[in-house]
Motif scaffolding. Structure first.
Motif, PDB file in Angstrom:
ATOM      1  N   ASN A 148      43.260  31.860  47.582  1.00 20.31           N
ATOM      2  CA  ASN A 148      43.268  31.817  46.118  1.00 20.31           C
ATOM      3  C   ASN A 148      42.497  32.976  45.513  1.00 20.31           C
ATOM      4  OD1 ASN A 148      44.331  29.121  44.570  1.00 20.31           O
ATOM      5  ND2 ASN A 148      43.891  28.717  46.721  1.00 20.31           N
ATOM      6  N   ASP A 149      41.453  33.431  46.198  1.00 18.91           N
ATOM      7  CA  ASP A 149      40.667  34.550  45.672  1.00 18.91           C
ATOM      8  C   ASP A 149      41.394  35.884  45.827  1.00 18.91           C
ATOM      9  OD1 ASP A 149      38.676  32.782  45.005  1.00 18.91           O
ATOM     10  OD2 ASP A 149      37.486  33.132  46.811  1.00 18.91           O
ATOM     11  N   GLU A 150      42.218  36.013  46.857  1.00 20.40           N
ATOM     12  CA  GLU A 150      42.814  37.301  47.178  1.00 20.40           C
ATOM     13  C   GLU A 150      44.263  37.435  46.727  1.00 20.40           C
ATOM     14  OE1 GLU A 150      42.349  38.213  51.307  1.00 20.40           O
ATOM     15  OE2 GLU A 150      40.276  37.494  51.380  1.00 20.40           O
ATOM     16  N   SER A 151      44.826  36.402  46.097  1.00 19.11           N
ATOM     17  CA  SER A 151      46.255  36.423  45.796  1.00 19.11           C
ATOM     18  C   SER A 151      46.501  36.108  44.328  1.00 19.11           C
ATOM     19  CB  SER A 151      47.004  35.406  46.676  1.00 19.11           C
ATOM     20  OG  SER A 151      46.655  35.549  48.041  1.00 19.11           O
ATOM     21  N   MET A 152      47.651  36.565  43.851  1.00 19.33           N
ATOM     22  CA  MET A 152      48.079  36.255  42.493  1.00 19.33           C
ATOM     23  C   MET A 152      48.781  34.907  42.418  1.00 19.33           C
ATOM     24  SD  MET A 152      49.494  40.050  41.448  1.00 19.33           S
ATOM     25  CE  MET A 152      49.946  39.530  39.800  1.00 19.33           C
ATOM     26  N   SER A 153      49.447  34.502  43.478  1.00 20.09           N
ATOM     27  CA  SER A 153      50.060  33.184  43.574  1.00 20.09           C
ATOM     28  C   SER A 153      49.990  32.732  45.026  1.00 20.09           C
ATOM     29  CB  SER A 153      51.510  33.198  43.087  1.00 20.09           C
ATOM     30  OG  SER A 153      52.281  34.104  43.850  1.00 20.09           O
ATOM     31  N   VAL A 154      49.909  31.407  45.228  1.00 15.79           N
ATOM     32  CA  VAL A 154      49.704  30.838  46.564  1.00 15.79           C
ATOM     33  C   VAL A 154      50.725  29.725  46.792  1.00 15.79           C
ATOM     34  CG1 VAL A 154      48.097  29.624  48.086  1.00 15.79           C
ATOM     35  CG2 VAL A 154      47.247  31.390  46.534  1.00 15.79           C
ATOM     36  N   LEU A 155      51.292  29.709  47.993  1.00 21.17           N
ATOM     37  CA  LEU A 155      52.251  28.679  48.376  1.00 21.17           C
ATOM     38  C   LEU A 155      51.666  27.853  49.517  1.00 21.17           C
ATOM     39  CD1 LEU A 155      55.251  27.762  47.788  1.00 21.17           C
ATOM     40  CD2 LEU A 155      55.841  29.001  49.877  1.00 21.17           C
ATOM     41  N   PRO A 156      51.116  26.652  49.255  1.00 18.11           N
ATOM     42  CA  PRO A 156      50.615  25.785  50.327  1.00 18.11           C
ATOM     43  C   PRO A 156      51.776  25.116  51.066  1.00 18.11           C
ATOM     44  CG  PRO A 156      49.572  25.295  48.198  1.00 18.11           C
ATOM     45  CD  PRO A 156      50.791  26.128  47.927  1.00 18.11           C
ATOM     46  N   VAL A 157      51.721  25.129  52.392  1.00 15.91           N
ATOM     47  CA  VAL A 157      52.822  24.609  53.215  1.00 15.91           C
ATOM     48  C   VAL A 157      52.242  23.732  54.315  1.00 15.91           C
ATOM     49  CG1 VAL A 157      54.790  25.193  54.674  1.00 15.91           C
ATOM     50  CG2 VAL A 157      54.206  26.663  52.743  1.00 15.91           C
ATOM     51  N   TYR A 158      52.925  22.606  54.574  1.00 15.65           N
ATOM     52  CA  TYR A 158      52.607  21.784  55.751  1.00 15.65           C
ATOM     53  C   TYR A 158      53.908  21.499  56.482  1.00 15.65           C
ATOM     54  CZ  TYR A 158      50.959  18.124  58.839  1.00 15.65           C
ATOM     55  OH  TYR A 158      50.641  17.388  59.954  1.00 15.65           O
TER      56      TYR A 158
END
Length: 464
Positions: A148-158
């Protein structure tokens, strides 16, 4: 009155003008001139524009001393003068599409700039994937916070890996129905916590090395973040993911977060990991346990590209179990069927156990274990990563007013199971867990040096 279309007349009248009159009359006409030039060049490139002030080396035009009353003078003179200006043609190969409504603002680059210093604010990645594994929590999750600190958007996946279910070569269930039901609850709770913070959890049934690569292609991911694991199968999956992601130009960043001590804080390399618990305890007893990392209250949103659907959490039937798999022979739900998975339940259990420990301490009790049946019964949540060992350590240390130490000064109290004096025994349990995780990683790491053939053993009397 002479015609305004006669060039000779214009030159003659201009020669009789005084310098002050020439200066007063030249300013507005030059402005019109540049406006007409800008309009004519806009057909070539929408990004080409003139500055507000004229260039330093500007050709001097001979203008009339007195403005003409003819309405055709301004239009005719502008056309004739603008056509006489000699300008170099713009280089079309150097032009970039402008995303800004005004050409005075620099256009937004198509790709993010990545300076040499990754800690800079301009080093943000566009899109990153966070692969949740045995870290189904938001608190004390270095991997998720870093993404979250290093990205503009994040995709959490399981990913529900099909290789973790079904029958083994010996005929036993790789994952039993009770554990499978518990894991479904953990994943569902993680999705709820993510949605409450402005994100979501993408759930898929498939092999991670295939699912994650498809996700990376769909959303144009720059990096994939995940926690490292220790078993042979898990390490093999990590290596396959690194290989496939490298082909797509996606960076894979692994973190360590499943033990009490961080692997980078160990006073030895994993190739030099002691093969006995007492040897391990002797080397790490002076280490400090890192502080926990608070959960983020507001998360980065999902990437807009790709239109990835969140997906449904599978049922026990989808995982290959019968509807009656968690029902006892008498038709009633089994005892372990009542366990609720998830980080929310783990935190509530830890806080309840911590309050109970504090109450016993205030009464001056010397009882070694508290809780139901003299146990906190938090192992299922600790194994699935709903809570971290560091969170347990610091919570109990706070409950005991700092008397909870990493290792007892009396060595035999730590290595002997019959010497559970106070809450120091909790540290011993967490350190035992660390020992087995580090020793497993030592023998399953392909990058580590070839270990010796001596087996990993415990101290005499440690496991009675």
């Amino acid at each position: 009155m002479a015609s305004t279309s006669d060039p000779a007349q214009i030159t003659e009248e201009t020669s009789e003008a005084t310098p002050s009159e020439l200066q007063q009359n030249s300013i507005p006409t030059i402005s019109v001139l540049f406006a007409s030039s800008s309009l004519s060049l806009s057909a070539i490139s929408p990004q080409f524009s003139f500055p507000h002030s004229p260039p330093k080396k500007q050709p001097i035009y001979k203008l009339p001393t007195k403005p003409s009353s003819s309405p055709s003078f301004s239009s005719f003179s502008c056309l004739s003068l603008s056509s006489s200006v000699s300008l170099p043609p713009p280089k079309l190969t150097s032009l970039r599409p402008a995303f800004s409504p005004t050409t005075l603002i620099a256009p937004i680059p198509l790709f993010p700039r990545r300076p040499l210093d990754p800690s800079g604010g301009a080093a943000l990645r566009r899109v990153s994937i966070v692969w949740f594994r045995c870290d189904l929590r938001l608190s004390d999750n270095e991997c998720f916070n870093a993404a979250n600190d290093e990205s503009m958007s994040v995709l959490p996946v399981y990913c529900f890996d099909p290789r973790d279910y079904g029958k083994s070569s010996s005929g036993f269930d790789k994952t039993g129905p009770y554990r499978a039901k518990f894991m479904l609850g953990c994943v569902a709770n993680l999705r709820e916590n993510l949605r409450a913070r402005g994100s979501d959890l993408i759930v898929r049934f498939g092999r991670p090395e295939e699912v994650l690569v498809e996700m990376a292609k769909a959303i144009g991911a720059d990096a994939c973040f995940a926690h490292r694991e220790v078993s042979k199968d898990e390490v093999g999956t990590e290596e396959r993911i690194e290989a496939t992601m490298k082909e797509e130009g996606v960076d894979v960043k692994y973190f360590w977060g499943g033990s009490l001590f961080h692997v980078d804080d160990l006073p030895f390399g994993l190739e030099d990991m002691p093969t006995t618990y007492c040897g391990f305890q002797e080397k790490v007893k002076a280490l400090e346990v890192r502080k926990t990392i608070d959960a983020l209250h507001q998360l980065k949103g999902l990437p807009k590209r790709g239109d990835v659907e969140p997906g449904d959490i599978p049922s026990l039937v989808d995982l290959g179990f019968n509807q009656s798999a968690t029902v006892a022979q008498d038709g009633k739900p089994a005892a372990y069927n009542s366990l609720v998975g998830g980080e929310t339940e783990a935190i509530e259990r830890l806080q309840k156990y911590s309050s109970e420990c504090q109450a016993y301490q205030n009464k001056g009790s010397s009882t070694s274990f508290f809780g139901a049946d003299f146990s906190c019964k938090i192992s299922p949540w600790l194994t699935s990563g709903c809570i971290s060992p560091r969170s347990i350590f610091h919570e109990l240390k706070k409950a005991t007013s700092g008397a909870f130490s990493v290792a007892s000064k009396q060595k035999d109290r730590v290595c002997s199971s019959s010497s559970g004096a106070g809450l120091d025994w909790w540290t011993c349990e967490l350190m035992w867990r660390d020992f087995f995780r580090f020793i497993t990683r030592k023998y399953n790491s392909s990058k580590a040096a070839k270990p010796d053939n001596s087996p990993a053993t415990a101290c005499t009397g440690a496991l009675s």
